[in-house]
Design an enzyme around this catalytic site. Structure first.
Site, PDB file in Angstrom:
ATOM      1  N   TRP B 326       0.837  -1.205   0.000  1.00 57.72           N
ATOM      2  CA  TRP B 326       0.000   0.000   0.000  1.00 57.72           C
ATOM      3  C   TRP B 326       0.874   1.259   0.000  1.00 57.72           C
ATOM      4  O   TRP B 326       0.511   2.284  -0.565  1.00 57.72           O
ATOM      5  CB  TRP B 326      -0.907  -0.016   1.246  1.00 57.72           C
ATOM      6  CG  TRP B 326      -1.727   1.218   1.419  1.00 57.72           C
ATOM      7  CD1 TRP B 326      -2.962   1.468   0.907  1.00 57.72           C
ATOM      8  CD2 TRP B 326      -1.373   2.395   2.165  1.00 57.72           C
ATOM      9  NE1 TRP B 326      -3.401   2.713   1.279  1.00 57.72           N
ATOM     10  CE2 TRP B 326      -2.444   3.302   2.050  1.00 57.72           C
ATOM     11  CE3 TRP B 326      -0.260   2.766   2.907  1.00 57.72           C
ATOM     12  CZ2 TRP B 326      -2.421   4.551   2.656  1.00 57.72           C
ATOM     13  CZ3 TRP B 326      -0.238   4.010   3.515  1.00 57.72           C
ATOM     14  CH2 TRP B 326      -1.307   4.888   3.387  1.00 57.72           C
ATOM     15  N   HIS B 327       2.059   1.154   0.624  1.00 65.30           N
ATOM     16  CA  HIS B 327       2.930   2.329   0.736  1.00 65.30           C
ATOM     17  C   HIS B 327       3.566   2.732  -0.589  1.00 65.30           C
ATOM     18  O   HIS B 327       4.041   3.851  -0.725  1.00 65.30           O
ATOM     19  CB  HIS B 327       4.022   2.092   1.775  1.00 65.30           C
ATOM     20  CG  HIS B 327       3.489   2.066   3.169  1.00 65.30           C
ATOM     21  ND1 HIS B 327       3.046   0.916   3.772  1.00 65.30           N
ATOM     22  CD2 HIS B 327       3.305   3.052   4.081  1.00 65.30           C
ATOM     23  CE1 HIS B 327       2.618   1.201   4.984  1.00 65.30           C
ATOM     24  NE2 HIS B 327       2.760   2.476   5.198  1.00 65.30           N
ATOM     25  N   GLY B 328       3.620   1.821  -1.547  1.00 63.59           N
ATOM     26  CA  GLY B 328       4.192   2.222  -2.817  1.00 63.59           C
ATOM     27  C   GLY B 328       4.592   1.051  -3.668  1.00 63.59           C
ATOM     28  O   GLY B 328       4.587  -0.094  -3.227  1.00 63.59           O
ATOM     29  N   TYR B 480       4.743  10.987   5.089  1.00 71.84           N
ATOM     30  CA  TYR B 480       3.650  10.195   4.533  1.00 71.84           C
ATOM     31  C   TYR B 480       2.934  10.867   3.365  1.00 71.84           C
ATOM     32  O   TYR B 480       2.057  10.273   2.767  1.00 71.84           O
ATOM     33  CB  TYR B 480       2.649   9.812   5.639  1.00 71.84           C
ATOM     34  CG  TYR B 480       2.797   8.353   6.014  1.00 71.84           C
ATOM     35  CD1 TYR B 480       3.933   7.925   6.680  1.00 71.84           C
ATOM     36  CD2 TYR B 480       1.851   7.402   5.672  1.00 71.84           C
ATOM     37  CE1 TYR B 480       4.104   6.592   6.998  1.00 71.84           C
ATOM     38  CE2 TYR B 480       2.015   6.074   5.983  1.00 71.84           C
ATOM     39  CZ  TYR B 480       3.142   5.677   6.649  1.00 71.84           C
ATOM     40  OH  TYR B 480       3.312   4.347   6.953  1.00 71.84           O
ATOM     41  N   PHE B 483       2.924   8.922   0.096  1.00 77.22           N
ATOM     42  CA  PHE B 483       2.143   7.690  -0.068  1.00 77.22           C
ATOM     43  C   PHE B 483       0.739   8.011  -0.514  1.00 77.22           C
ATOM     44  O   PHE B 483      -0.090   7.201  -0.656  1.00 77.22           O
ATOM     45  CB  PHE B 483       2.128   6.889   1.237  1.00 77.22           C
ATOM     46  CG  PHE B 483       3.522   6.567   1.714  1.00 77.22           C
ATOM     47  CD1 PHE B 483       4.423   5.970   0.865  1.00 77.22           C
ATOM     48  CD2 PHE B 483       3.929   6.892   2.988  1.00 77.22           C
ATOM     49  CE1 PHE B 483       5.713   5.702   1.276  1.00 77.22           C
ATOM     50  CE2 PHE B 483       5.210   6.620   3.413  1.00 77.22           C
ATOM     51  CZ  PHE B 483       6.108   6.031   2.557  1.00 77.22           C
TER      52      PHE B 483
END
Lengths: 80, 483
Positions: B326-328, B480, B483
């Site tokens: 999900w973060h990248g 963040y 993201f």
């Protein structure tokens, strides 16, 4: 089986799985009202109920219950 | 327009004044103001992507209405599946499309097959990961019968774009819509708590996160030239930087929400007091982990329930890999998730996974030794995970970890605690941990201030503001945001 009886039986399962004899369930009980009932123990409760009553819930049923009453209704319909 | 910038302050003063004076207790007008302010906030950051936000909002509003009017079960099933596919599709296209092309190209290349696939110039819209999660949960909650489709477009669009949480969360569930329909009266205590929480978040960001980056960034720029002890110091500091930066951001978002009379989802619950990794994930980025628990882990766990512990392990590993990705779009995030997933295995096998551990203070109100040991171990395991998380590639993460793997590294603890260059940071971090431990039962450590005598309260504010002015460094963006 009457709904009240089912509720008492389900309550016993909750007490057993969550290891807490003081749990008292009502039809309006939700995970927020019962200490230790969370997404992880939820699955253990479902498996225990399915084993006890020898029935199988569908994924959709399990994920749509909003409170104990809806669980009991679903269980009653399976046993009818 | 970052929370820690002058333009945001000016923007918020205007919104706050209009919201509580001319529009006071006019719910619809307040919602329109929130929506316009949120779209302005988004357009200010990324004007090109504003049509995408508005378009996606309108589309999902339409999907909600279609679900409301659909009479057949099969039709509703198709419409909700379409909603989920569209939400996931948006995320996949903007965030992962090039990653898939590159990964398949190199896979075929490794098999000796030539491809002439090209990557595309795709710009990731700001906050997309947060926005799509809100949209998907809206459809799923309706489908599960837990939410009525929203008929008021303004309220729905204001929920999706609510500016305090728009760019980096917390990810509020659609039940938040209930708050948009209620009359909001100005409550002094809630607003004061909002300011305190904003101030606390800002203090964490400026006093710790930004100062830590001054040490961490040069080390990461030259890993091969850094000593093992320096690598360890930078790794330990990065864990604190990540925490203070992101939880600081979340506190500012929640505080801003409170100033407008809203209760925003909690995102952190003192994660460094977790005594195992399962507990850590119940306390870290809670709005994301809660979302994935409800929509990924639970359905998988339900499906795998007859496989016993193996089913649970499989569900948690898939869930954690998704948390990572999900973060990248980078394999490092996948490995970070897999690493955390595997850390759950001993906890599931031992049964510690499901047990919530209550922290009971021991001697002098300090944590008990066994709890403290668990906290240190968990912190170190998390620190290793964050090295993988921060690295640009698996090779770089490996280089970093290998660089720490010799005895000289232990000097890192000396550097961390006693070296004159690190003294201020260490003192501030220890002060943070003590304050958090003493106030671990409340939402953030400044909550008890409301009960203090006003003179003491204002003296504390003054000290905090002076510290902020004295130690305000380069105004760094929040980690963040990317993201």
């Amino acid at each position: 089986m009457q709904k009240e009886d089912l509720l008492l039986k389900v309550q016993d399962i909750f007490r057993d799985v969550l290891d807490d004899e003081e749990i008292v369930l009502s039809e309006t009980s939700t995970a927020e009202d019962v200490e230790g009932w969370d997404s992880l123990t939820h699955i253990q409760l479902i498996v225990a109920i399915e084993k006890k009553f020898k029935i199988k819930f569908t994924s959709k049923e399990i994920l749509s219950w909003k409170n104990v009453g809806e669980l009991i209704d679903c269980l009653a319909s399976k046993l009818a | 327009m970052s929370f820690n910038s002058l333009p945001f302050l000016l923007f918020f003063v205007v919104v706050f004044t209009l919201y509580w004076f001319p529009l006071r207790e006019k719910t619809k007008a307040q919602n329109i103001l929130i929506l316009l302010a949120s779209w302005f906030f988004y357009g200010y950051a990324s004007l090109k992507m504003l049509p995408l936000l508005i378009g996606a909002t309108a589309l999902f509003y339409g999907i909600g209405l279609a679900l409301k009017h659909c009479k057949s079960e099969k039709g509703a099933s198709w419409i909700s599946a379409l909603g989920v596919v569209l939400g996931v599709g948006l995320l996949l296209y903007f965030k992962y499309f090039n990653f898939f092309i590159e990964s398949f190209s190199s896979l075929f290349g490794a098999l000796g097959l030539q491809t002439n696939w090209h990557t595309f110039q795709i710009i990731l819209p700001l906050g997309l990961s947060f926005i799509t999660f809100k949209l998907i949960s809206y459809v799923v909650e309706i489908r599960r019968g837990k939410l009525e489709p929203e008929t008021d477009f303004i309220a729905f669009a204001a929920y999706v774009a609510f500016f305090p949480c728009l760019l980096s969360g917390p990810i509020d569930r659609p039940q938040f819509l209930g708050q948009l329909h209620k009359t909001r009266s100005f409550d002094y205590d809630t607003a004061a708590e909002g300011i305190r929480q904003f101030l606390w978040g800002l203090a964490k960001k400026v006093l710790i996160a930004d100062r830590c980056s001054l040490v961490i960034d040069p080390v990461w720029e030259n890993i091969s030239g850094a000593s093992g002890s320096m690598l360890l110091t930078a790794a330990l500091l990065f864990s604190f930087q990540m925490y203070t930066d992101f939880s600081g951001y979340s506190d500012m978002a929640i505080g801003t929400g409170k100033l407008l009379g809203f209760r925003v989802a909690r995102n952190f619950n003192y994660p460094f007091f977790a005594t195992n990794v399962a507990e850590y994930w119940r306390r870290w980025h809670m709005s994301l982990t809660g979302w994935l628990t409800d929509y990924v882990f639970m359905p998988l766990n339900v499906r795998f329930r007859d496989w016993g512990q193996f089913g649970m392990i499989l569900a948690i590993v898939i869930n954690m890999v998704l948390v990572g990705l999900w973060h990248g779009a980078n394999w490092t995030f996948g490995v970070f998730g897999l690493y955390h997933g595997l850390l759950f295995v001993p906890l599931i096998l031992s049964g510690a996974f499901a047990k919530k551990h209550k922290l009971k203070p021991g001697w002098l109100g300090l944590p008990k030794l066994s709890d403290f040991g668990g906290m240190v171990l968990t912190f170190l395991l998390v620190t290793v995970g964050l090295i993988i998380f921060k690295a640009d590639s698996i090779a770089q993460a490996w280089q970093y970890l290998a660089g720490m793997a010799h005895l000289e590294t232990l000097k890192g603890f000396y550097l961390f605690f006693l070296h004159p260059d690190f003294r201020t940071k260490t003192v501030l971090i220890i002060a943070l941990m003590i304050l958090e431990w003493r106030n671990r039962t409340v939402e953030f450590p400044l909550v008890p201030l409301k009960c203090y005598h006003w003179a003491v309260r204002y003296a504390i504010y003054l000290v905090l503001v002076c510290l902020l002015i004295m130690l305000w460094g380069k105004n760094l963006t929040f980690l963040y945001i990317e993201f």
